[in-house]
Scaffold this motif. Sequence first.
Motif, mmCIF file in Angstrom:
data_model
loop_
_atom_site.group_PDB
_atom_site.id
_atom_site.type_symbol
_atom_site.label_atom_id
_atom_site.label_comp_id
_atom_site.label_asym_id
_atom_site.label_seq_id
_atom_site.Cartn_x
_atom_site.Cartn_y
_atom_site.Cartn_z
ATOM 1 N N HIS A 75 38.455 30.803 42.198
ATOM 2 C CA HIS A 75 37.117 30.621 42.756
ATOM 3 C C HIS A 75 36.932 31.353 44.078
ATOM 4 O O HIS A 75 35.798 31.523 44.539
ATOM 5 N N MET A 76 38.020 31.832 44.686
ATOM 6 C CA MET A 76 37.951 32.558 45.954
ATOM 7 C C MET A 76 37.962 34.071 45.776
ATOM 8 O O MET A 76 37.744 34.813 46.740
ATOM 9 N N HIS A 77 38.234 34.547 44.575
ATOM 10 C CA HIS A 77 38.453 35.982 44.373
ATOM 11 C C HIS A 77 37.277 36.832 44.831
ATOM 12 O O HIS A 77 37.468 37.863 45.491
ATOM 13 N N LEU A 78 36.060 36.451 44.469
ATOM 14 C CA LEU A 78 34.912 37.293 44.787
ATOM 15 C C LEU A 78 34.786 37.511 46.290
ATOM 16 O O LEU A 78 34.598 38.656 46.744
ATOM 17 N N ASP A 79 34.898 36.451 47.080
ATOM 18 C CA ASP A 79 34.779 36.592 48.531
ATOM 19 C C ASP A 79 35.873 37.493 49.091
ATOM 20 O O ASP A 79 35.624 38.316 49.983
ATOM 21 N N HIS A 80 37.080 37.342 48.579
ATOM 22 C CA HIS A 80 38.185 38.149 49.096
ATOM 23 C C HIS A 80 38.077 39.597 48.654
ATOM 24 O O HIS A 80 38.407 40.515 49.408
ATOM 25 N N ILE A 81 37.611 39.827 47.430
ATOM 26 C CA ILE A 81 37.366 41.198 46.974
ATOM 27 C C ILE A 81 36.291 41.851 47.839
ATOM 28 O O ILE A 81 36.432 42.997 48.281
ATOM 29 N N ARG A 82 35.222 41.117 48.110
ATOM 30 C CA ARG A 82 34.129 41.661 48.915
ATOM 31 C C ARG A 82 34.622 42.066 50.306
ATOM 32 O O ARG A 82 34.282 43.155 50.811
ATOM 33 N N LEU A 83 35.434 41.224 50.934
ATOM 34 C CA LEU A 83 35.965 41.548 52.255
ATOM 35 C C LEU A 83 36.766 42.846 52.225
ATOM 36 O O LEU A 83 36.635 43.689 53.108
ATOM 37 N N GLY A 84 37.598 42.998 51.199
ATOM 38 C CA GLY A 84 38.407 44.201 51.107
ATOM 39 C C GLY A 84 37.573 45.445 50.881
ATOM 40 O O GLY A 84 37.791 46.486 51.523
ATOM 41 N N LEU A 85 36.611 45.364 49.978
ATOM 42 C CA LEU A 85 35.768 46.520 49.701
ATOM 43 C C LEU A 85 34.918 46.892 50.918
ATOM 44 O O LEU A 85 34.757 48.081 51.249
ATOM 45 N N GLU A 86 34.369 45.893 51.604
ATOM 46 C CA GLU A 86 33.561 46.163 52.792
ATOM 47 C C GLU A 86 34.380 46.817 53.893
ATOM 48 O O GLU A 86 33.846 47.599 54.692
ATOM 49 N N ALA A 87 35.686 46.525 53.928
ATOM 50 C CA ALA A 87 36.566 47.113 54.945
ATOM 51 C C ALA A 87 37.072 48.498 54.551
ATOM 52 O O ALA A 87 37.830 49.120 55.304
ATOM 53 N N GLY A 88 36.672 48.975 53.370
ATOM 54 C CA GLY A 88 37.089 50.301 52.935
ATOM 55 C C GLY A 88 38.469 50.344 52.316
ATOM 56 O O GLY A 88 39.048 51.428 52.155
ATOM 57 N N LEU A 89 39.020 49.188 51.933
ATOM 58 C CA LEU A 89 40.370 49.112 51.391
ATOM 59 C C LEU A 89 40.379 49.276 49.872
ATOM 60 O O LEU A 89 39.380 49.019 49.199
ATOM 61 N N THR A 90 41.532 49.689 49.359
ATOM 62 C CA THR A 90 41.789 49.588 47.933
ATOM 63 C C THR A 90 42.300 48.174 47.662
ATOM 64 O O THR A 90 43.197 47.687 48.358
ATOM 65 N N VAL A 91 41.716 47.513 46.675
ATOM 66 C CA VAL A 91 41.978 46.094 46.428
ATOM 67 C C VAL A 91 42.583 45.925 45.038
ATOM 68 O O VAL A 91 42.103 46.506 44.059
#
Length: 398
Positions: A75-91
Amino acid sequence: MRVGIIGLGFRLGYLGNVFAEMDPDFQIVGYVDPDPAGMDRLVEGGIPAGTSYATPEELIASEQMDLLMIGSPNHMHLDHIRLGLEAGLTVFSEKPIVMTMEQSYALAELLHQYGHDRLLVGLVLRYSPLYKDLRQAQADGRLGDVVSIEASEHIQPYHGAFFMRDWRRYEKYAGGFMLEKCCHDLDLYNGVVGARPRFVASFGGRKSFTPTNAPETAGINDLEVYHRKPSGWLGSDKVFDSDGDIVDFQTAIVEYENGASMTFHTNLNVPDEFRRFCVIGAKGMAEGDFVRGFLDVHRAHDNAKVIANTYQAPSDKSQHYGADEQMAEDVMRHIKDGAPLPVSALDALEAGILAMAMDEARLTRKVVDLEPVWARFDAALHGTADGVSHAAPSLTAV
């Protein structure tokens, strides 16, 4: 390769060892997890976990990373994916990458905004030698047009008991069992069919892990088997009287947009477990089993067996039939050299939507039509979501 981890559970603790074996330069620079169940596995492998951070934001702000790995509860995946993508990271996200239809639409919008290449998914069976050989046989024309598939994922009682005791027993954290566990398999067969699922029916419930079947009631004194696999966050000792809402068996029928069909069966209490499939095409048939390690392909017109392969995991410690090792190698090559991967975030989303439709069909006892779901999903994926009515139901029963 410098890696940060959000959610250092059993799975990423194991993958940390696998990645380190594949790449001597692999380094975990930091992690976020208030109770890292996978830490012991890293310690056993002699792999430092880096700095512990209180929040994902602190980890991302403090460390330079080549890859952000997400192993938090579903249930936390979407928020954590969003943080990584917004930071320019490969997730890299463990499966399932999201847990609900609304999250599926939201992630589709993120893929439109940030592109597909920076989100990798842990659908590890795509990397297995058996599946690669199945797809090669298909590409070589040995099967012809896929007509129907019979498939299953069955797990032993010790593993089923784990699901009754772990946080995965709660659908509010994990989604249904088809999503949490079987999205691997659904992804494989979506790939074989080469089309999206359209109509879905399903039945299931819990009949094995119930109080009337408890070992004490049945006169069995050996309880060790049901506690062999440790539970993590929100773990419990209750197995046959679990407070979770997860099922322990389910059967589904799927018709794809191209007319092919599939039956899929899962059960959590199978003593001699198997994970098999039978893909029947116009020109031939492929039958295989990931657990029992074989792939047979027969030609239709004369019944000749044209492929008879057997498979064995590379070591006793290997999980997923050797696929984890190949996944680690391929992911590292992708990050360093841009090498292609056999599975995408889009594949993961489509498999997840099928799993959710199976649970919707099970709960409503109706056939689910996915056409309106794909319409809204594609609108989000291509940036035209404003033209779609968000008041429309997520799933349509017919």
